[in-house]
Scaffold this motif. Sequence first.
Motif, PDB file in Angstrom:
ATOM      1  N   LEU A  74     -21.885  -1.973 -30.620  1.00  0.00           N
ATOM      2  CA  LEU A  74     -21.822  -3.160 -31.452  1.00  0.00           C
ATOM      3  C   LEU A  74     -21.266  -4.238 -29.916  1.00  0.00           C
ATOM      4  N   ALA A  75     -21.928  -4.670 -29.500  1.00  0.00           N
ATOM      5  CA  ALA A  75     -22.799  -5.418 -28.200  1.00  0.00           C
ATOM      6  C   ALA A  75     -22.130  -7.033 -28.640  1.00  0.00           C
ATOM      7  N   GLY A  76     -21.380  -7.088 -26.724  1.00  0.00           N
ATOM      8  CA  GLY A  76     -20.879  -9.040 -27.233  1.00  0.00           C
ATOM      9  C   GLY A  76     -20.361  -9.031 -25.235  1.00  0.00           C
ATOM     10  N   ARG A  77     -20.333 -10.248 -25.761  1.00  0.00           N
ATOM     11  CA  ARG A  77     -19.444 -10.575 -23.845  1.00  0.00           C
ATOM     12  C   ARG A  77     -17.492  -9.990 -24.007  1.00  0.00           C
ATOM     13  N   ARG A  78     -17.431  -9.753 -25.596  1.00  0.00           N
ATOM     14  CA  ARG A  78     -15.442 -10.231 -24.813  1.00  0.00           C
ATOM     15  C   ARG A  78     -15.304  -8.721 -25.992  1.00  0.00           C
TER      16      ARG A  78
END
Length: 254
Positions: free
Chosen positions: A31-35
Amino acid sequence: MSRPALITGAGTGIGRAVALRLAAAGHPVALAGRRAAPLEEVASAIAGESLVLAGFDVTDAASVEAGVTQVLERFGGLAVLVNCAGEAPSAPFNKTSREVWDQALGVNLTGTFLVTQVALASIRSAGNGRIINIASTAGLTGYPYVSAYCAAKHGVVGLTRALALELAATDVTVNAVCPGFTDTPLVDGAIQTIMDKTGRSADDARKALARSNPQGRLVTPDEVADTVAWLAGEGASAITGQAIAVAGGEVLAG
């Protein structure tokens, strides 16, 4: 056999729905993301194996390289990539700044390029690899006040088609999923823009967007995720280079 999947923009909206759907189908999911917080929430809802990649910036090559390396170290490979990270800034064309233009193309198009390029070697070696780009009906037609977003998503569709042909002799397929207006936080921005420009209520603005769909409703994230899950499966092995509209008939491909 384990078929690990990497989903960018996995913390909310379509990315979240895709992550949950692929995990339910048995894929270990990154699960990739900034937050971190929304990614952790998604991970907590997954019974199977998951990896949270917070601080993953699709516009930064070093961040992408580091994130994909973590996936390979954790799962031993990567079979499915879903490029879902996106932004949809809204402004009249003559008020679209270079900063807004660069950001829209950076996140939506260059981000897709960077992640795919870093992940491709592992996807090719996995067998029956899948690259699925979340584009938009904005990549198939035009909408006013989102010229940068339309340009970026048209680019994603073009990239999808070019790479699909490049990989056609392999067992890797490359497709784009093109949702219409979908009930996600991203569409909330469009609703706010309508409210600001027209004085309509949030409910009236939402209904206006829903009317663009011949079915008279917003698409759900789960409907998009179901399409992604099909493309990720063995039954879609002959499907490549396609831009599949999930939009209730709003866009009819020729």
